[in-house]
Design an enzyme around this catalytic site. Structure first.
Site, PDB file in Angstrom:
ATOM      1  N   SER A  12       0.815  -1.176  -0.105  1.00  0.00           N
ATOM      2  CA  SER A  12       0.031   0.064   0.230  1.00  0.00           C
ATOM      3  C   SER A  12       0.998   1.249   0.019  1.00  0.00           C
ATOM      4  CB  SER A  12      -1.022  -0.008   1.078  1.00  0.00           C
ATOM      5  OG  SER A  12      -0.345  -0.018   2.143  1.00  0.00           O
ATOM      6  N   ARG A  31       4.191   3.905  -1.102  1.00  0.00           N
ATOM      7  CA  ARG A  31       4.572   4.407  -2.656  1.00  0.00           C
ATOM      8  C   ARG A  31       5.237   3.547  -3.395  1.00  0.00           C
ATOM      9  NH1 ARG A  31       5.083   8.959   0.925  1.00  0.00           N
ATOM     10  NH2 ARG A  31       3.962  10.544   0.455  1.00  0.00           N
ATOM     11  N   MET A  32       6.212   2.936  -2.649  1.00  0.00           N
ATOM     12  CA  MET A  32       7.315   1.914  -3.517  1.00  0.00           C
ATOM     13  C   MET A  32       6.460   0.651  -3.883  1.00  0.00           C
ATOM     14  SD  MET A  32       9.949   2.936  -4.611  1.00  0.00           S
ATOM     15  CE  MET A  32      10.388   1.422  -5.055  1.00  0.00           C
ATOM     16  N   SER A  90      19.381   0.227   0.207  1.00  0.00           N
ATOM     17  CA  SER A  90      18.822   1.417   0.746  1.00  0.00           C
ATOM     18  C   SER A  90      18.258   1.905  -0.543  1.00  0.00           C
ATOM     19  CB  SER A  90      19.616   2.269   1.390  1.00  0.00           C
ATOM     20  OG  SER A  90      20.773   2.405   0.672  1.00  0.00           O
ATOM     21  N   PHE A 117      17.559   1.072  -4.965  1.00  0.00           N
ATOM     22  CA  PHE A 117      17.705   0.135  -6.052  1.00  0.00           C
ATOM     23  C   PHE A 117      17.843   0.628  -7.480  1.00  0.00           C
ATOM     24  CE2 PHE A 117      15.591  -2.310  -2.651  1.00  0.00           C
ATOM     25  CZ  PHE A 117      15.931  -3.361  -2.790  1.00  0.00           C
ATOM     26  N   HIS A 134      14.727  14.511   0.405  1.00  0.00           N
ATOM     27  CA  HIS A 134      13.685  13.834   0.370  1.00  0.00           C
ATOM     28  C   HIS A 134      12.508  14.421   0.520  1.00  0.00           C
ATOM     29  CE1 HIS A 134      16.673  10.510   0.367  1.00  0.00           C
ATOM     30  NE2 HIS A 134      15.748   9.837  -0.316  1.00  0.00           N
ATOM     31  N   LYS A 155       9.178  11.503   4.250  1.00  0.00           N
ATOM     32  CA  LYS A 155      10.216  10.522   4.834  1.00  0.00           C
ATOM     33  C   LYS A 155      10.604  10.867   6.177  1.00  0.00           C
ATOM     34  CE  LYS A 155      14.515   8.295   3.291  1.00  0.00           C
ATOM     35  NZ  LYS A 155      13.936   7.053   3.344  1.00  0.00           N
ATOM     36  N   GLY A 169      18.785   5.999   4.230  1.00  0.00           N
ATOM     37  CA  GLY A 169      19.577   4.741   4.156  1.00  0.00           C
ATOM     38  C   GLY A 169      20.374   4.869   3.068  1.00  0.00           C
TER      39      GLY A 169
END
Length: 250
Positions: free
Chosen positions: A14, A16-17, A127, A129, A158, A162, A168
């Site tokens: 659920s 954002r990512m 942290s 991708f 960010h 966040k 990270g």
């Protein structure tokens, strides 16, 4: 030739990512020859709260409390919160399935559990991708090695939602700097809807070197996580890195 799609469980679906991974996993790559099957099949989407619909676009949805009832999967992709990380790690270890996790803010005990699980399953925690960030880590380590005694500062920006700071990604870049002999310092900014910006600055007498990565779309992270899941599946137990999976580095 095995055309069977990779079965994926998305944990934190659920967020954002998680939403980005869910959407992209349903897409067939534009370069794939028709009628190519989708390379991934999402067999479960796990959310923190009870889902309002049990099946959405053909994907079964489960609440985090129902994680143990999730169907069989090959790889779990986790973008949740630290308080939700332990159950998905335990499930993957129990079933002998690979785990790709981008959950940040883990404490020392969770880091230890992650390293212990990597002795029995293939596991990748990252942290960030982004392929570009994987390259940036390599460049930061090389720069730190080549610029002994220079000041090293990492500034990360960010969106306002966040929670963890430094990010990270910033901490991972700092570790790359330390590997090269630098002692990084950190600064964090939270503003607007910034997806993610990381600046690594090396300052000497009369000169300065800046290495920067800017993300403008979260799809790059979701796409990288799916790519990492494909490369991680079928490997032996171990704690893998994006640099290692994508570029054959250590």
């Amino acid at each position: 030739m095995n055309t069977k799609p990779l079965r994926i469980l998305i944990h934190g679906a659920s967020g954002r990512m998680g939403q980005a991974v869910l959407r992209l996993a349903a897409d067939v790559p534009a370069h794939a020859p028709a009628p190519a099957p989708a390379p991934w099949q999402v067999v479960a989407a796990v959310t923190r709260r009870a889902p309002t619909q049990r099946v959405v676009d053909g994907v079964p949805h489960f609440a985090a409390a129902e994680l143990a009832a999730a169907p069989e999967f090959d790889v779990a992709i986790d973008f949740s919160l630290p308080e939700g990380f332990d159950p998905v790690l335990a499930l993957c270890a129990e079933r002998g399935r690979a785990l790709v996790s981008g959950t940040t803010g883990l404490d020392a005990d969770q880091r230890g559990a992650l390293e212990a699980a990597a002795r029995v399953i293939p596991l990748l925690w990252a942290s960030n991708f982004s392929v570009g960030v994987a390259v940036l880590n390599e460049l930061v380590e090389r720069a730190a090695c080549a610029l002994p005694g220079w000041d090293c500062d990492i500034v990360e920006s960010h969106h306002v939602h966040k929670k963890d700071a430094p990010s990270g990604t910033a901490l991972t870049l700092g570790e790359s700097a330390r590997q090269g002999g630098a002692q990084p310092r950190y600064a964090s900014l939270r503003a607007g809807d910034i997806v993610g910006e990381h600046l690594v600055q090396f300052a000497g007498q009369g000169e300065r070197v800046e290495l920067v990565h800017r993300a403008t779309n979260r799809d790059i992270f979701a796409r990288g996580a799916l790519q990492a899941a494909s490369r991680l599946h079928g490997r032996g137990p171990g704690l893998y890195t994006m640099r290692g999976l994508l570029f054959g580095a250590g």
